[in-house]
Motif scaffolding. Structure first.
Motif, PDB file in Angstrom:
ATOM      1  N   TYR A 287       0.857  -1.191   0.000  1.00  0.00           N
ATOM      2  CA  TYR A 287       0.000   0.000   0.000  1.00  0.00           C
ATOM      3  C   TYR A 287       0.887   1.234   0.000  1.00  0.00           C
ATOM      4  N   PRO A 288       0.356   2.378  -0.415  1.00  0.00           N
ATOM      5  CA  PRO A 288       1.197   3.574  -0.553  1.00  0.00           C
ATOM      6  C   PRO A 288       1.609   4.150   0.790  1.00  0.00           C
ATOM      7  N   GLU A 289       2.859   4.602   0.845  1.00  0.00           N
ATOM      8  CA  GLU A 289       3.422   5.228   2.045  1.00  0.00           C
ATOM      9  C   GLU A 289       4.276   6.422   1.615  1.00  0.00           C
ATOM     10  N   THR A 290       4.535   7.330   2.536  1.00  0.00           N
ATOM     11  CA  THR A 290       5.624   8.290   2.357  1.00  0.00           C
ATOM     12  C   THR A 290       6.646   8.133   3.476  1.00  0.00           C
ATOM     13  N   THR A 291       6.294   7.361   4.507  1.00  0.00           N
ATOM     14  CA  THR A 291       7.190   7.075   5.623  1.00  0.00           C
ATOM     15  C   THR A 291       7.053   5.596   5.971  1.00  0.00           C
ATOM     16  N   THR A 292       8.168   4.929   6.180  1.00  0.00           N
ATOM     17  CA  THR A 292       8.109   3.553   6.657  1.00  0.00           C
ATOM     18  C   THR A 292       9.003   3.410   7.881  1.00  0.00           C
ATOM     19  N   ASP A 293       8.511   2.722   8.884  1.00  0.00           N
ATOM     20  CA  ASP A 293       9.282   2.509  10.103  1.00  0.00           C
ATOM     21  C   ASP A 293      10.170   1.281   9.924  1.00  0.00           C
ATOM     22  N   VAL A 294      11.453   1.470  10.183  1.00  0.00           N
ATOM     23  CA  VAL A 294      12.404   0.360  10.067  1.00  0.00           C
ATOM     24  C   VAL A 294      12.756  -0.088  11.478  1.00  0.00           C
ATOM     25  N   PRO A 295      12.263  -1.242  11.925  1.00  0.00           N
ATOM     26  CA  PRO A 295      12.511  -1.686  13.300  1.00  0.00           C
ATOM     27  C   PRO A 295      13.963  -2.073  13.533  1.00  0.00           C
ATOM     28  N   VAL A 296      14.297  -2.233  14.809  1.00  0.00           N
ATOM     29  CA  VAL A 296      15.645  -2.670  15.181  1.00  0.00           C
ATOM     30  C   VAL A 296      15.886  -4.080  14.660  1.00  0.00           C
ATOM     31  N   GLY A 297      17.042  -4.311  14.076  1.00  0.00           N
ATOM     32  CA  GLY A 297      17.398  -5.634  13.600  1.00  0.00           C
ATOM     33  C   GLY A 297      16.586  -6.086  12.411  1.00  0.00           C
TER      34      GLY A 297
END
Length: 450
Positions: A287-297
Motif C-alpha cells: 500500500y502507498p506510504e511516504t514514511t516507513t518505520d524500520v525496526p531494530v534488527g
C-alpha cells in the motif's frame, strides 16, 4: 581502492593449510579493500545470470572470483578509521578497510564460499542475518561454530536459497563489535531478471554511536543516549546524494542495526514497501506510504517511481536523528531574556555564549568546538543553511541522467514561478478572524415574547 579486473584475474593464493575449517577450499582469494568513503559505481556481473547491481551510499560492493561453481568472497575483520563527514573521524572496527563493510551481492541459486580472516584483537564470527543457511554456518559463536580467534581464517559455505535483502554482523562479543561498526548488507538478486525489475537500486545500513566531542572512540556500553545517527557510518552533509533519472523506478534497501526504530521519510513521492529481511512482500499486501518505520534488527526495502523532478529530502523523521553531536542535557531557554541571562552567566563564565532564547536555529551561528567534532546542524543549499545533520540526504531527480550515472548533478534548476516567495505585507499585526465557535453574534429576536 580495489581493482576488480586484478582481483578476478590475478587473485593472490595461499595454501589451504592457512584455513581453519573447510579444507575443500583449495586456496584463499585476496581480500579487496577500499580507501574512499564515496559511493562507488555498480559492480555489474561479467558471468552467470544478469541482474541490476546495487549501489551503496558511501560504500561499495565486494568483488568475487569463480572457483568451479562456487562464488568466492573474502572478508577481513579489522580496525578501521571512518570519516563520518568532513571534520570528524572515528576509530571503528569493520571489514576490508571500512565500517560498515562492503555490500555482498549474489544471485538466487548461487553457491557462495566466504572466507573470513580475523585481524581484530579478540575473537569474532559472522552471522548471515535473515538468510536460510545450514545451522553450522549461522555464525553464532559457541553455538554453531568455534569463535574465529585473532589471526585465523574460517570459511562459510552455503547456497542462496532465496532472493532478498539481508545483513551480516558478528555474533561474538556482539555488544562491542556491532557498537564499533561491524556490519554490512547482503543482497541476493532474483535469478529471473524479470522479477520486479528496477532502474536504480540503492542500499545502506543504519548504525548509531556515542562519541564524546573531541574524541575518536565510541562508548560501546551505551544503550539509549547516542549522539551520532548514521547511514553507512556517515552523517549529513557527508552522506552521498542519490542521483536519479526522471521516470526511473528505484528501489531503496535499508538495514537497521541501531538500538531504536527509524521512521524513514521521502519528500515529494510515495512508495510501497516491497521487501523485508523475511522476503518479498506480495503485491496484494502493498500500500502507498511516504514514511516507513524500520525496526531494530530489520530490513525494509521500498520501490518508488521517480516522477517528480527536483531536490527532495530523504531522512529519518525523528528530529534528533537529523543532528550531529547532539547534546541531550540542554535546558530550554525559549522566551527567557537573553540580556538578563547573559549578565548572570557572564559572572561565572565570561567567554560563554548565551543561546536558545528564540530557538536553536544554527544556520548562521558558528560556535567553538573541540577538534574532531561536527556542528549539530550543518550543510548548505542554494537558498542558504539546510540545518540538518545525521540521517539525512537528498534525492536528486533529473532528466537526462545516464543509465549508470551516479555523479552529483548539482542544485536543481527550479522553473520560474515554482519557488515559495516572500510577499510585501504590513509590519503591523494582520487582522485575524476568530474561530467560528468564538465569534460574538447579536442574539436573535425571533420567538421572544415582548
Amino acid at each position: 581502492m580495489f581493482s576488480r579486473r586484478g582481483f578476478l584475474g590475478t587473485a593472490a593464493l595461499v595454501t589451504a593449510s592457512a584455513v581453519s575449517g573447510r579444507v575443500q577450499a583449495a586456496a584463499i582469494p585476496e581480500a579487496p579493500t577500499m580507501d574512499k568513503a564515496v559511493m562507488q559505481p555498480p559492480l555489474h556481473p561479467t558471468s552467470g545470470p544478469d541482474y541490476r547491481p546495487v549501489v551503496t551510499l558511501n560504500g561499495w560492493s565486494l568483488p568475487w572470483r569463480m572457483n568451479g561453481d562456487w562464488k568466492e568472497f573474502h572478508l577481513v575483520a579489522e580496525p578501521v578509521v571512518r570519516e563520518f563527514a568532513d571534520g570528524m573521524k572515528a576509530n571503528l572496527w569493520g571489514y576490508n578497510g571500512q565500517a560498515p563493510g562492503p555490500t555482498i551481492e549474489a544471485v538466487e541459486g548461487d553457491k557462495v564460499r566466504i572466507f573470513v580472516t580475523n585481524k581484530l584483537p579478540e575473537h569474532t564470527t559472522v552471522h548471515w542475518h535473515g538468510m536460510i543457511v545450514p545451522a553450522g554456518m549461522d555464525g553464532v559463536g559457541g553455538l554453531n561454530q568455534p569463535h574465529i580467534t585473532p589471526g585465523k581464517t574460517f570459511v562459510y559455505e552455503f547456497e542462496m536459497k532465496h532472493s532478498g535483502t539481508f545483513m551480516y554482523h558478528p555474533h561474538s562479543d556482539e555488544m562491542v563489535q556491532m557498537a564499533m561498526g561491524m556490519m554490512g548488507m547482503f543482497i541476493v538478486h532474483p535469478r529471473d531478471p524479470a522479477f520486479r525489475p528496477v532502474d536504480r537500486d540503492f542500499v545502506f545500513i543504519m548504525s548509531s554511536y556515542l562519541i564524546d566531542p573531541g574524541t575518536y572512540l565510541p562508548k560501546v556500553n551505551e544503550m539509549t543516549d547516542f549522539n551520532m545517527w548514521t547511514w553507512n557510518s556517515r552523517v549529513y552533509p557527508g552522506i552521498d546524494p542519490m542521483p536519479i533519472r526522471l521516470g526511473d523506478r528505484i528501489r531503496v534497501r535499508i538495514g537497521n542495526l541501531t538500538m531504536t526504530n527509524h521512521p524513514v521519510h521521502v519528500h515529494g513521492h510515495n512508495f510501497a514497501v516491497t521487501c523485508t529481511d523475511g522476503g518479498w512482500v506480495p503485491e496484494s499486501a502493498q500500500y502507498p506510504e511516504t514514511t516507513t518505520d524500520v525496526p531494530v534488527g530489520a530490513v525494509r526495502a521500498f520501490d518508488m517511481l521517480a516522477d517528480n523532478p527536483g531536490d527532495w529530502a530523504f531522512h529519518c523523521h525523528k528530529s534528533h536523528h537529523t543532528m550531529n553531536a547532539m547534546g541531550h542535557d540542554v535546558r530550554n531557554f525559549i522566551g527567557v531574556s537573553r540580556k538578563d541571562l547573559a549578565k548572570a552567566v557572564g559572572k561565572l563564565a565570561p567567554d560563554a555564549m548565551v543561546m536558545g532564547s528564540t530557538g536553536m536555529a544554527m544556520g548562521n551561528m558558528e560556535m567553538p568546538a573541540p577538534d574532531n567534532t561536527l556542528p549539530m546542524m550543518t550543510g548548505t543549499g542554494q537558498f542558504g543553511p539546510i540545518e540538518m545533520g545525521g540521517m539525512f540526504t537528498v534525492m536528486k531527480i533529473r532528466e537526462g541522467l545516464g543509465r549508470d550515472d551516479y555523479a552529483d548533478p548539482g542544485p536543481y534548476n527550479y522553473p520560474p514561478g515554482t519557488v515559495a516567495y516572500e510577499v510585501d505585507a504590513p509590519a503591523a499585526e494582520p487582522a485575524r478572524q476568530p474561530p467560528a465557535g468564538e465569534r460574538k453574534t447579536k442574539p436573535s429576536m425571533k420567538g421572544m415574547k415582548m
